[in-house]
Design a protein around this motif. Structure first.
Motif, mmCIF file in Angstrom:
data_model
loop_
_atom_site.group_PDB
_atom_site.id
_atom_site.type_symbol
_atom_site.label_atom_id
_atom_site.label_comp_id
_atom_site.label_asym_id
_atom_site.label_seq_id
_atom_site.Cartn_x
_atom_site.Cartn_y
_atom_site.Cartn_z
ATOM 1 N N VAL A 143 -14.603 14.039 36.998
ATOM 2 C CA VAL A 143 -14.536 13.653 35.588
ATOM 3 C C VAL A 143 -14.301 12.148 35.476
ATOM 4 C CG1 VAL A 143 -13.230 13.876 33.442
ATOM 5 C CG2 VAL A 143 -13.731 15.911 34.801
ATOM 6 N N VAL A 144 -15.172 11.471 34.723
ATOM 7 C CA VAL A 144 -15.040 10.032 34.498
ATOM 8 C C VAL A 144 -14.924 9.687 33.008
ATOM 9 C CG1 VAL A 144 -16.207 9.370 36.636
ATOM 10 C CG2 VAL A 144 -17.551 9.693 34.537
ATOM 11 N N GLY A 145 -15.169 10.671 32.142
ATOM 12 C CA GLY A 145 -15.134 10.400 30.717
ATOM 13 C C GLY A 145 -14.906 11.656 29.900
ATOM 14 N N PHE A 146 -14.736 11.436 28.608
ATOM 15 C CA PHE A 146 -14.377 12.503 27.684
ATOM 16 C C PHE A 146 -14.933 12.162 26.301
ATOM 17 C CE2 PHE A 146 -11.513 13.865 24.292
ATOM 18 C CZ PHE A 146 -11.372 15.221 24.545
ATOM 19 N N PHE A 147 -15.248 13.180 25.509
ATOM 20 C CA PHE A 147 -15.652 12.976 24.115
ATOM 21 C C PHE A 147 -15.564 14.294 23.361
ATOM 22 C CE2 PHE A 147 -19.475 14.054 26.409
ATOM 23 C CZ PHE A 147 -20.170 14.899 25.577
ATOM 24 N N LEU A 148 -15.657 14.193 22.051
ATOM 25 C CA LEU A 148 -15.714 15.362 21.184
ATOM 26 C C LEU A 148 -17.065 15.418 20.500
ATOM 27 C CD1 LEU A 148 -12.318 15.130 19.234
ATOM 28 C CD2 LEU A 148 -12.809 16.511 21.261
ATOM 29 N N LEU A 149 -17.571 16.610 20.328
ATOM 30 C CA LEU A 149 -18.717 16.844 19.458
ATOM 31 C C LEU A 149 -18.190 17.588 18.241
ATOM 32 C CD1 LEU A 149 -21.515 17.819 21.980
ATOM 33 C CD2 LEU A 149 -21.261 15.679 20.712
ATOM 34 N N ASP A 150 -18.368 16.991 17.084
ATOM 35 C CA ASP A 150 -17.871 17.551 15.834
ATOM 36 C C ASP A 150 -19.016 18.269 15.133
ATOM 37 O OD1 ASP A 150 -16.802 18.093 13.326
ATOM 38 O OD2 ASP A 150 -15.742 16.169 13.219
ATOM 39 N N LEU A 151 -18.904 19.590 15.055
ATOM 40 C CA LEU A 151 -19.955 20.413 14.483
ATOM 41 C C LEU A 151 -19.961 20.394 12.957
ATOM 42 C CD1 LEU A 151 -19.555 23.526 16.818
ATOM 43 C CD2 LEU A 151 -20.873 21.431 17.195
ATOM 44 N N ASP A 152 -18.913 19.855 12.367
ATOM 45 C CA ASP A 152 -18.797 19.803 10.907
ATOM 46 C C ASP A 152 -18.463 18.381 10.451
ATOM 47 O OD1 ASP A 152 -18.879 20.929 8.369
ATOM 48 O OD2 ASP A 152 -16.749 21.449 8.398
ATOM 49 N N TYR A 153 -19.082 17.417 11.088
ATOM 50 C CA TYR A 153 -18.825 15.996 10.840
ATOM 51 C C TYR A 153 -19.059 15.612 9.381
ATOM 52 C CZ TYR A 153 -18.749 11.070 12.446
ATOM 53 O OH TYR A 153 -18.436 9.760 12.676
ATOM 54 N N ALA A 154 -20.079 16.209 8.773
ATOM 55 C CA ALA A 154 -20.451 15.858 7.398
ATOM 56 C C ALA A 154 -19.372 16.233 6.393
ATOM 57 C CB ALA A 154 -21.771 16.516 7.019
ATOM 58 N N SER A 155 -18.577 17.243 6.679
ATOM 59 C CA SER A 155 -17.530 17.611 5.729
ATOM 60 C C SER A 155 -16.376 16.613 5.747
ATOM 61 C CB SER A 155 -17.005 19.025 6.000
ATOM 62 O OG SER A 155 -16.205 19.040 7.158
ATOM 63 N N GLN A 156 -16.275 15.841 6.816
ATOM 64 C CA GLN A 156 -15.216 14.835 6.950
ATOM 65 C C GLN A 156 -15.669 13.449 6.497
ATOM 66 O OE1 GLN A 156 -12.158 15.806 8.456
ATOM 67 N NE2 GLN A 156 -13.004 17.867 8.407
#
Length: 160
Positions: free
Chosen positions: A55-68
């Protein structure tokens, strides 16, 4: 470069990733991010190979980004909290990761047309990396971030 969802085997390696002090203005530690994980966010890791300890990195995928975020469309996948561990920076891993993330999203999130993200105007290295990887900046700005104005960038997942 391999992208996979965070699991029990990769979690300790992701949590161990550190960031440079000057980057703490732009991104939280993995541990802090995971403590506030929402059910619409999918934690992912960037690995050099198929082994959990790569593991060299990390991230989030936001499935409801538009509501935020009112600038995002319902068919856009949000890319958030991306970090490459400090020990792995300066090797082109960030740029290589962008292509791997795109392929991962194309495979696992076929209902989404774009990846959308914000990057702080002061974070020039990240901004250049995203642009080099094909993310488009249409000049819009997000001003709701705690560290100042941010560019809004998009990457098409499928050819139009």
């Amino acid at each position: 470069m391999i992208i996979k969802h965070l699991d029990a085997s990769t979690r300790p390696y992701a949590i161990a990733l550190t960031i440079a002090e000057e980057q703490s203005l732009f991104v939280n530690s993995v541990d802090a991010t995971l403590q506030h994980l929402k059910n619409t966010e999918q934690a992912c890791v960037i690995c050099l190979n198929s082994q959990p300890d790569s593991v060299v990195g990390f991230f989030l995928l936001d499935l409801d980004y538009a509501s935020q975020h009112d600038f995002a469309e319902h068919h856009e996948l949000g890319l958030r909290s991306l970090l490459i561990g400090h020990a792995f920076q300066g090797r082109g891993i960030g740029y290589q990761s962008m292509g791997a993330i795109r392929r991962f999203a194309q495979t696992h999130y076929r209902d989404y047309s774009h990846i959308c993200l914000t990057v702080n105007e002061k974070n020039l290295a990240a901004y250049r990396c995203y642009q080099k990887a094909g993310y488009q900046d249409n000049g819009q700005r997000y001003t709701g971030g705690s560290a100042g104005p941010q560019h809004i960038l998009r990457l098409a997942l499928h050819k139009s």
